[in-house]
Structure formats: C-alpha cells, structure tokens
Write a protein that holds these residues in place. Structure first.
Motif, PDB file in Angstrom:
ATOM      1  N   UNK A 341     -12.450   3.721   4.992  1.00 61.16           N
ATOM      2  CA  UNK A 341     -11.234   3.397   5.755  1.00 61.16           C
ATOM      3  C   UNK A 341     -10.869   1.920   5.676  1.00 61.16           C
ATOM      4  N   UNK A 342     -11.890   1.061   5.464  1.00 60.63           N
ATOM      5  CA  UNK A 342     -11.621  -0.380   5.477  1.00 60.63           C
ATOM      6  C   UNK A 342     -10.597  -0.743   4.423  1.00 60.63           C
ATOM      7  N   UNK A 343     -10.777  -0.178   3.232  1.00 61.27           N
ATOM      8  CA  UNK A 343      -9.871  -0.501   2.127  1.00 61.27           C
ATOM      9  C   UNK A 343      -8.434  -0.063   2.430  1.00 61.27           C
ATOM     10  N   UNK A 344      -8.309   0.986   3.265  1.00 60.43           N
ATOM     11  CA  UNK A 344      -6.957   1.478   3.580  1.00 60.43           C
ATOM     12  C   UNK A 344      -6.213   0.506   4.490  1.00 60.43           C
ATOM     13  N   UNK A 345      -6.914  -0.018   5.482  1.00 58.99           N
ATOM     14  CA  UNK A 345      -6.201  -0.959   6.371  1.00 58.99           C
ATOM     15  C   UNK A 345      -5.977  -2.292   5.665  1.00 58.99           C
ATOM     16  N   UNK A 346      -6.906  -2.643   4.781  1.00 55.96           N
ATOM     17  CA  UNK A 346      -6.769  -3.934   4.082  1.00 55.96           C
ATOM     18  C   UNK A 346      -5.593  -3.942   3.114  1.00 55.96           C
ATOM     19  N   UNK A 347      -5.402  -2.827   2.386  1.00 58.05           N
ATOM     20  CA  UNK A 347      -4.316  -2.862   1.387  1.00 58.05           C
ATOM     21  C   UNK A 347      -2.951  -3.006   2.064  1.00 58.05           C
ATOM     22  N   UNK A 348      -2.797  -2.414   3.244  1.00 55.01           N
ATOM     23  CA  UNK A 348      -1.512  -2.563   3.936  1.00 55.01           C
ATOM     24  C   UNK A 348      -1.352  -3.983   4.469  1.00 55.01           C
ATOM     25  N   UNK A 349      -2.412  -4.509   5.064  1.00 52.86           N
ATOM     26  CA  UNK A 349      -2.315  -5.877   5.611  1.00 52.86           C
ATOM     27  C   UNK A 349      -2.099  -6.884   4.483  1.00 52.86           C
ATOM     28  N   UNK A 350      -2.748  -6.655   3.346  1.00 57.19           N
ATOM     29  CA  UNK A 350      -2.605  -7.620   2.241  1.00 57.19           C
ATOM     30  C   UNK A 350      -1.215  -7.524   1.604  1.00 57.19           C
ATOM     31  N   UNK A 351      -0.731  -6.301   1.435  1.00 55.82           N
ATOM     32  CA  UNK A 351       0.607  -6.145   0.838  1.00 55.82           C
ATOM     33  C   UNK A 351       1.664  -6.775   1.759  1.00 55.82           C
ATOM     34  N   UNK A 352       1.464  -6.610   3.053  1.00 52.33           N
ATOM     35  CA  UNK A 352       2.374  -7.214   4.037  1.00 52.33           C
ATOM     36  C   UNK A 352       2.282  -8.744   3.974  1.00 52.33           C
ATOM     37  N   UNK A 353       1.047  -9.260   3.884  1.00 51.81           N
ATOM     38  CA  UNK A 353       0.855 -10.726   3.808  1.00 51.81           C
ATOM     39  C   UNK A 353       1.564 -11.287   2.580  1.00 51.81           C
ATOM     40  N   UNK A 354       1.459 -10.566   1.465  1.00 52.73           N
ATOM     41  CA  UNK A 354       2.085 -11.048   0.225  1.00 52.73           C
ATOM     42  C   UNK A 354       3.601 -11.060   0.376  1.00 52.73           C
ATOM     43  N   UNK A 355       4.132  -9.963   0.954  1.00 52.57           N
ATOM     44  CA  UNK A 355       5.582  -9.852   1.090  1.00 52.57           C
ATOM     45  C   UNK A 355       6.120 -10.926   2.051  1.00 52.57           C
ATOM     46  N   UNK A 356       5.425 -11.097   3.169  1.00 50.27           N
ATOM     47  CA  UNK A 356       5.953 -11.990   4.202  1.00 50.27           C
ATOM     48  C   UNK A 356       5.674 -13.468   3.918  1.00 50.27           C
TER      49      UNK A 356
END
Ligand code: BES
Ligand code: ZN
Ligand code: ZN
Length: 495
Positions: A341-356
């Motif tokens: 599950x860790x990788x699932x929450x990380x990919x969303x947070x990282x993609x958001x960090x990159x976008x924002x």
C-alpha cells in the motif's frame, strides 16, 4: 539547552562532569583533566576501553561532585560516532543520577584525528539525542531530561563553533519530535489526529501548512491513495508544509509514507510482529520533523514536505486483490496485493508534488519493504536513484550522521516484473526476489523526468533496546530527519 563553556575546571560547580578517556593515550593537555584521567586508569577495572565507566567522587582540586570517566577506546579509532556514543552514554548516566545538568569535557583539537568542529558537533549530537524520554503513557515519570548540557572547551569558542552546537540542538529536537510521533500508538494517531499533530508542530515562522481532506482528495482524483484508505473508518489526509524563502532558486520536495497502521488490508499480515506496524508512518514523521528543522535552519532554497496519511485496514469496504484503480497521474494500477500500500499513496503524493511544485529534486522516505530489511539489516537504509550524484550525496550525508544509506540498483529490465495483463502496472511484482528494488522501480514509473531518490527506511526504523544515544523505540526519524536535513540544510551537492 546546550552551550560551550570555558569555565575553569577548578571552579566549575557541577554534579556530574564527564571525561572521555582513551585507552592508549592521554587526549587532554589540561593538568586537571590529566590528573583525573590518570586516577581512573589506576583502578583495576578501568583501562579506557570503549564503554567502560568509572566514577571518581569529589575529584581533588575541583568543586565537582563526581567525574564520570568514560572509555572511548584506542585513539586511532576515535571518530564522530565514538564521540556521539560517548556523549550519549554520559547524558544517560547523568539522567539516571537525577541531575539537571552535565558538563562534558571536549578533547582538544590537536589531540584528535578528526577535525575539531566535527568532534564538537558529534558530542553535541550524541548528548542532545540522548536527552529525551518518552514517558507520555506512564503514570510514574521516573526520569527527567537534563535542563542544561555544557560542553567544556579550553579555548574560547568561535561564533561558528557555537552555531554548530545550536544547529545540532535544532536537528536533535526535531528528531525527538519525529521519534515521539513514531512511538505514539496507532489508536492515538489516526490520519486526522496525526495531521493535527503535524500542523500544530509546524506553526512556525516561515512555514505554510495546508491539509487536503477526503472530499478534496476525491475531487483531485487521488485514486491510488484513496484506494488504500477506503477500508478504514478513519478518512485520509494529505498534509503539505512548505518553506519558501525569498529569492529561492531551487525547490526540494520531500515525501513521506504515512500509513498510521498497516494491517496489510485484505492480504492481512500474520499476527507476529503486527504491533510494529504502527511505525509505518515514519517517513511522514521524518518529513514533518525535517520541515520543523528547516524553519529554524533557514536554508536558501524552497523546501516542501508532503505527508499522505492513511490507515490500511481490512473491512467490507476495503480494496480487494485484483481491483484496478486510477492513480493521480492517470495511469491505472492493478492491486496485486493490498499489503503493498505504501507505494500507492506515494505515487499519488509524488505526482501531485511534481504537478504543483515542479521540484528540482524530490526525495521520498518510506518504510516500504520487508525485503529491504532482509537485504540490508536493521541499521542500513536503501537508497535508490537513477541520479548517481544524488544517491552518493545521500549516502555521504548518512555517513556523516552515522545513518547509513546504501546505494541500490534500479535495473531497467526488472520493470517487466511489474507488468499487469489488464492495467498499466501492478503494485505486486511477479517474484518476491528483489522486493526492495521492484518497489523502487514501481515508484520510478510515476516521477517523469524529475530528479528523484527513494530511501527505504524499513530497517533502521525501530530498535526495541535503544542505543547509546537513542531511547528504545523509534529510530528512523533520526535516519530520515538527519539525512534529509543534511541534504536540505547543508551545502552538499545534492542541493
Ligand atoms: N509496511 C510494510 C513494509 C515493512 C516491513 C516495514 C517490515 C517495516 C518493517 C509494507 O507496506 C509491506 O507490507 N510491504 C510488503 C510488500 C509486498 C506485499 C510486495 C512486504 O515487504 O512484504
Ligand atoms: Zn503493507
Ligand atoms: Zn506499509
């Protein structure tokens, strides 16, 4: 409070004075210290071997109640970590002796083979780190941390040296904070509570804090993060803490895994050791604590911390193995295993960090895999990055703080182990071999061309026994906090 002092040894009125004693040399040139060193070595049980201790009561020619002579081994083997451990042991002894302060003798510059400023910093770190007691859940508070730590030096300290001690204190108190969050039981740190703990600790000059709640996460399509939290009665949060000094030319994003308890979900973990899974938010704790240190250390660049917080539970509403979810990035993920599950929450947070934030460098910290613990043991974190300079800088910074980070490979051809028949990728590799690597490769599919490193801290996260300068319990925060602080705050080439 830690301070450097040049007070006269004859006149210092202290309950406990701590003296490092070397096995094969006298590392002090001050006659008062030389005399105490000699007196200790006369005793049959003491030779100055590492970790040996002897107490001299009311040493002659001083006003001290006692001098704790602490062995630090052979002169040639004295390094930062030996000094950190020495200072930690002295502080623990002083606490056990119910003291409010300790005075520690710092060996003179020309007596050591490491630079003096490093020696002073190491002693300050060991002393500050050891000066912490987590007794929130005990009715009887048996021990109290010291109010004052004095580092006794012979020469008047420069401003730069004083600053080093202050810096150590700032980093170590952030580390204590992170350790407390990690040691807190999961019933007291469900995502909303942990988000509140982070936000109230981050109410500091220079930091901006915001929290996305479940409705906002749904609206913004954090599909992978929401999939993990949907089985829990406690809704998810995404905490963002940012530090943006004027004229900052670079942005560093830090992302920390914040699973407040990891049961494994429908792929339920076995019961043995399950209680340890309260530590699965250590990455987030390390990032939040780093931001606190950042607000005080004031680096020149922008630093943003992102902490996705969820609880991974099995229930009637939980995600199932075989489900397919759409992540924030738009890519679909087949859930091969709900415990990954860790990788699932990380990919969303990282993609958001990159976008924002469009970071120049992004580092995630996560208790991501048991495989990393199998591979590197409990004292070494794995570092994964396609950028060798970044991986080496993290490893070098870990070496300085004795929070070992070992560079690991990201082989392109292992990516096929993450293939899914139906979705863009599976969160579960087709083999359990190389599990720490396949987890990192999974993350790497969601970072685009951002310069990125992943630190798997599952090993060093926890130590039931504690060490010379750590209490029992959470450790990683140190790893995470100091290593990332070093990157964020020191002038190393990672920045
Ligand atoms: N939180 C665990 C990893 C972990 C293990 C942290 C031991 C600290 C100590 C993680 O979510 C997990 O369960 N990973 C799985 C991944 C697997 C299902 C692909 C693992 O390591 O077994
Ligand atoms: Zn898991
Ligand atoms: Zn986990």
């Amino acid at each position: 409070m830690i301070k450097l002092t040049t007070v006269s040894l004859q006149r210092a009125r202290v309950g406990i004075f701590a003296l490092p004693v070397c096995e094969d040399a006298d590392i002090h040139s001050n006659p008062v210290l030389q005399r105490m060193d000699g007196q200790a070595k006369v005793l049959d049980e003491f030779s100055g071997k590492a970790k040996q201790e002897v107490v001299l009561y009311t040493p002659e020619g001083t006003l001290m109640k006692r001098c704790l002579c602490s062995g630090i081994g052979k002169k040639a083997a004295i390094d930062d970590e030996v000094l950190r451990c020495f200072a930690g042991r002295c502080v623990k002894k002083a606490i056990a002796a119910k003291q409010q302060k300790v005075m520690i003798a710092v060996p003179e510059a020309d007596m050591l083979s490491i630079p003096w400023d490093r020696a002073v910093a190491a002693i300050a770190e060991g002393a500050c780190l050891a000066n912490h007691i987590f007794d929130k859940y005990k009715a009887e508070k048996k021990k109290k941390p010291l109010k004052e730590i004095l580092l006794r030096v012979d020469k008047k300290p420069t401003k730069a040296l004083q600053n080093l001690a202050q810096k150590a204190e700032i980093i170590c108190s952030a580390t204590h904070q992170a350790r407390e969050w990690v040691s807190t039981p999961s019933n007291d740190k469900v995502p909303a509570r942990l988000a509140r703990m982070f936000t109230s600790a981050a109410k500091l000059p220079g930091l901006r804090v915001s929290v996305l709640d479940e409705a906002q996460l749904k609206k913004k399509k954090f599909g992978a993060l929401l999939a993990v939290s949907v089985g829990s009665a406690h809704p998810p949060k995404l905490v963002e803490i940012s530090y943006a000094p004027k004229n900052a030319r670079k942005t560093i994003a830090l992302v920390g895994k914040g699973v407040t308890f990891d049961t494994g979900g429908i792929n339920l973990k076995p019961s043995s050791g399950l209680d340890l899974m309260k530590i699965d938010m250590s990455g987030a704790a390390a990032v939040a604590a780093t931001m606190i240190a950042v607000s005080r250390l004031k680096p020149k660049y922008r630093v943003v911390g992102l902490m996705p917080l969820v609880e991974n539970m099995p229930s009637g509403s939980a995600i199932r193995p075989g489900d397919i979810v759409r992540s924030f990035s738009g890519k679909t993920v087949e859930i091969g295993n709900t415990d990954a599950e860790g990788r699932l929450i990380l990919i969303d947070a990282m993609a958001y960090a990159i976008k924002k934030y469009k970071p120049d460098t992004m580092i995630d910290l996560a208790t991501l895999t048991g495989a990393c613990v199998v591979g590197l043991g409990s004292k070494i974190a794995g570092v994964f990055s396609a950028d060798k300079t970044l991986a080496d800088a993290i490893a070098a910074s870990g070496e300085r703080t004795h929070e070992c980070c070992w560079p690991m490979p990201l082989p392109e051809d292992y990516k096929e182990l993450l293939k899914s028949e139906l979705a863009d990728i599976s969160n579960m590799p087709s083999t359990r071999y190389g599990g720490a690597i396949t987890a990192a490769l999974f993350l790497s599919e969601f970072i685009g061309d951002t310069r990125w490193a992943h630190i798997d801290i599952a090993g060093p996260v926890f130590d039931k026994k504690g060490s010379d300068y750590c209490g029992p319990g959470a450790l990683d925060s140190e790893c995470g906090c100091c290593a990332t602080c070093s990157i964020a705050c020191r002038d190393c080439n990672a920045a």
